[in-house]
Each structure stands twice: as structure tokens, then as C-alpha cells.
Design a protein around this motif. Structure first.
Motif, mmCIF file in Angstrom:
data_model
loop_
_atom_site.group_PDB
_atom_site.id
_atom_site.type_symbol
_atom_site.label_atom_id
_atom_site.label_comp_id
_atom_site.label_asym_id
_atom_site.label_seq_id
_atom_site.Cartn_x
_atom_site.Cartn_y
_atom_site.Cartn_z
ATOM 1 N N UNK A 143 0.828 -1.206 0.000
ATOM 2 C CA UNK A 143 0.000 0.000 0.000
ATOM 3 C C UNK A 143 0.863 1.258 0.000
ATOM 4 N N UNK A 144 2.022 1.194 0.654
ATOM 5 C CA UNK A 144 2.914 2.357 0.698
ATOM 6 C C UNK A 144 3.424 2.681 -0.705
ATOM 7 N N UNK A 180 11.009 9.881 -1.840
ATOM 8 C CA UNK A 180 10.980 10.412 -0.478
ATOM 9 C C UNK A 180 9.881 9.777 0.368
ATOM 10 N N UNK A 181 8.788 9.380 -0.281
ATOM 11 C CA UNK A 181 7.649 8.815 0.451
ATOM 12 C C UNK A 181 8.050 7.599 1.292
ATOM 13 N N UNK A 182 8.977 6.798 0.779
ATOM 14 C CA UNK A 182 9.267 5.515 1.421
ATOM 15 C C UNK A 182 9.959 5.669 2.779
ATOM 16 N N UNK A 183 11.099 6.364 2.866
ATOM 17 C CA UNK A 183 11.684 6.543 4.209
ATOM 18 C C UNK A 183 10.760 7.320 5.131
ATOM 19 N N UNK A 184 9.979 8.261 4.578
ATOM 20 C CA UNK A 184 9.082 9.049 5.414
ATOM 21 C C UNK A 184 7.994 8.170 6.045
ATOM 22 N N UNK A 185 7.273 7.417 5.221
ATOM 23 C CA UNK A 185 6.158 6.630 5.740
ATOM 24 C C UNK A 185 6.604 5.380 6.477
ATOM 25 N N UNK A 186 7.731 4.799 6.097
ATOM 26 C CA UNK A 186 8.225 3.662 6.855
ATOM 27 C C UNK A 186 8.730 4.092 8.229
ATOM 28 N N UNK A 204 4.924 -1.385 7.166
ATOM 29 C CA UNK A 204 6.353 -1.664 7.002
ATOM 30 C C UNK A 204 6.574 -2.727 5.929
ATOM 31 N N UNK A 205 7.643 -2.620 5.148
ATOM 32 C CA UNK A 205 7.848 -3.516 3.998
ATOM 33 C C UNK A 205 7.943 -4.995 4.366
ATOM 34 N N UNK A 206 8.519 -5.305 5.534
ATOM 35 C CA UNK A 206 8.604 -6.701 5.972
ATOM 36 C C UNK A 206 7.489 -7.046 6.948
#
Length: 300
Positions: A143-144, A180-186, A204-206
Motif C-alpha cells: 500500500x505504501x 521520499x515517500x518511502x523513508x518518510x512513511x516507513x 512496514x515492507x517486511x
């Protein structure tokens, strides 16, 4: 007494409206759109500027309102969201739906007045956020990835509003905010992991606060740094960045990378929160640097 009651009711309604539209998030999106607009214009148009600001807020506000309607029962389970207007009962679902629909019409109408392609991207953003990203949040961490698309539109939207076209420049602005979205939302997902778990959200991805997630945060932070300085290479058309500005952007990114590495080393919640705050600081600062660099080069 009646005036006091009326004042209280108006204040309560304003508060609920701000919560329903997530005013701080909406204003940050407007800021990104304005930055993109200032980067793309040759001649400032006050009418388009106002329409972009108001239309952008309405567009994001509508997305957030529809999101809260869909997630009303889940929001009631989480500490940070249980006092929102819908789960708390201070606003009915019908009222929220009316506001969301009205904001959609207003937002897309304002963007269409600027130019049709801007309205098209605004509509795509609302659709992806509400109809794809929101349902996927309780199903898969992907979803991220999906949410990164509507989340990356604002910076690019401003350029499209200014130029009436989508090219390499708008694409570069899109990619900056996309990665940028990924480090921010994770980082946000790590920080609020327990609360999100109560609501059944997979961010979280995992699926866990582990090394795998921390490594991916570092990798996407590095990608964010790289794409943010690409305009300095002269390969992004009219979107340019001086070497001095690129160095400032890179140094700003190193701050975010520092906290990403700290999170990997310590795996403590406080570093996730610090990374999330650093990421907000980063995207805001680099947009200021990009705009400032353009006009310093023009004026001097």
C-alpha cells in the motif's frame, strides 16, 4: 448565552473540518504545489496561484475526508485517531461525505480553470488515494508503494499548473517526492507500529520493525538523495539546479540518512520518530532551495 453557544458551535465545526481534512498535511501539500508552480512559471499569475492553493487544499482535504469515512471503525481502535470527528461522533458520516464530495467538486473545478491537465492529475490523485491506497492499507505493505504515487503528485502538479504540460521537468519533481515517500512513511510506520497494529494496518515492507525494514529505509533514502540532485546534471530540461544548491540539497539529505542509519543500528522507536521529522524537514528545505536557486540565478 445564545451568542456564546453559537460561537462554541462554530469553533467546534471549524475544529472538526480541520481534523477531517487534516489541515497540516493539506497545507504541506499546498506548499509543495506552490513550490512546483514557482519553479515552472515564467510570469506570475495571481489568479492561478490562488486557484492552485485553494484547489490543492480542497483536493487533499477531499481525499483525507473520504479516507476517514472508509476507516472510521479502524480509527476508533487507535489512540492517535480515536478522537477524530467520525469515530468520536462529533460529525456524522453523511456530513463528512457531503464535505468530501463538495471539496472534490471545488478542488477539481479550480484546477480545471488553471488547465485541464492539472485537473486530470488532481483527479488521479484522489482516485488512487481513496480507491486503491486506502483499501490496501489493511491488506498489504505494498500500500505504501501505491500511496507513493498520489503522494508524489503535488510537487509535480505545481509545474503542470504553471506550464500546462507534463515533461521531463515534471517527471523529475515527481520522482523526488516519490522516492521520499518511502523513508518518510516507513519511519512513521515504525514509530507508530503498535497503534497501526491495533487498527490492522500494514505499513512496514517486511511487516516488522526489523533489519530488513531498516535496510530498505536506508536504500530508499539514498535513492531520494540521488534523484534530488539530478537536475544539477543538466539533463532535466528547464528544471535546473546550481552546483551550490545541489551541495546544500545533498547535505540536507545526509541528515536524513544519518537518522536512517541510526535506526538501523539501534532499532529504537525514538530514531524512527527523528527520521520522520528529518524527512519532513528535508522535503520542505529542498523545495525552498530549488525555488531560491531559480530566482537567485534569474536575478543575479
Amino acid at each position: 448565552m445564545s451568542d456564546s453557544i453559537a460561537y462554541t458551535q462554530v469553533s467546534s465545526w471549524i475544529h472538526d473540518f480541520k481534523e477531517l481534512t487534516k489541515v497540516r498535511l493539506a497545507l504541506s501539500v499546498v506548499f509543495s504545489s506552490i513550490a512546483g508552480y514557482l519553479l515552472g512559471i515564467d510570469t506570475f499569475n495571481i489568479g492561478h496561484f490562488v486557484l492552485l492553493a485553494l484547489g490543492g487544499y480542497a483536493m487533499v482535504g477531499a481525499s483525507n475526508a473520504f479516507n476517514q469515512i472508509i476507516e472510521k471503525n479502524l480509527d476508533a481502535k487507535m489512540k492517535r485517531t480515536k478522537n477524530r470527528p467520525l469515530p468520536s461522533g462529533s460529525m456524522t458520516t453523511n456530513t463528512a461525505f457531503f464535505i468530501a464530495t463538495l471539496l472534490t467538486v471545488i478542488g477539481l473545478s479550480f484546477l480545471f480553470i488553471i488547465n485541464p491537465i492539472t485537473a486530470m492529475f488532481g483527479a488521479i490523485s484522489i482516485f488512487l488515494y481513496v480507491s486503491v491506497y486506502t483499501p490496501l492499507k489493511t491488506i498489504t505493505p505494498l500500500s505504501v508503494f501505491v500511496g507513493a504515487f498520489p503522494g508524489a503528485i503535488p510537487f509535480m502538479l505545481g509545474w503542470v499548473a504553471a506550464t500546462g504540460s507534463f515533461g521531463i521537468e515534471a517527471g523529475a519533481l515527481f520522482m523526488i517526492q516519490f522516492f521520499w515517500q518511502f523513508p518518510h512513511f516507513w519511519a512513521l510506520g515504525w514509530w507508530l507500529y503498535d497503534d497501526y497494529k491495533e487498527g490492522g494496518f500494514f505499513m512496514l515492507p517486511t511487516g516488522k520493525r526489523d533489519n530488513g525494514t531498516a535496510i530498505q529505509i536506508i536504500l530508499y533514502t539514498i535513492w531520494t538523495l540521488i534523484v534530488s540532485i539530478i537536475p544539477a546534471l543538466g539533463v532535466t530540461g528547464d528544471l535546473k539546479l546550481s552546483i551550490v544548491a545541489a551541495v546544500l540539497v545533498f547535505i540536507s539529505g545526509l541528515i536524513m540518512l544519518f537518522y536512517a542509519i541510526k535506526l538501523f543500528q539501534k532499532r529504537e522507536t525514538k530514531y524512527a520518530r527523528q527520521l520522520m521529522l528529518a524527512s519532513v524537514f528535508y522535503i520542505t528545505l529542498i523545495q525552498i532551495i530549488y525555488v531560491s536557486d531559480k530566482y537567485i540565478r534569474i536575478w543575479f
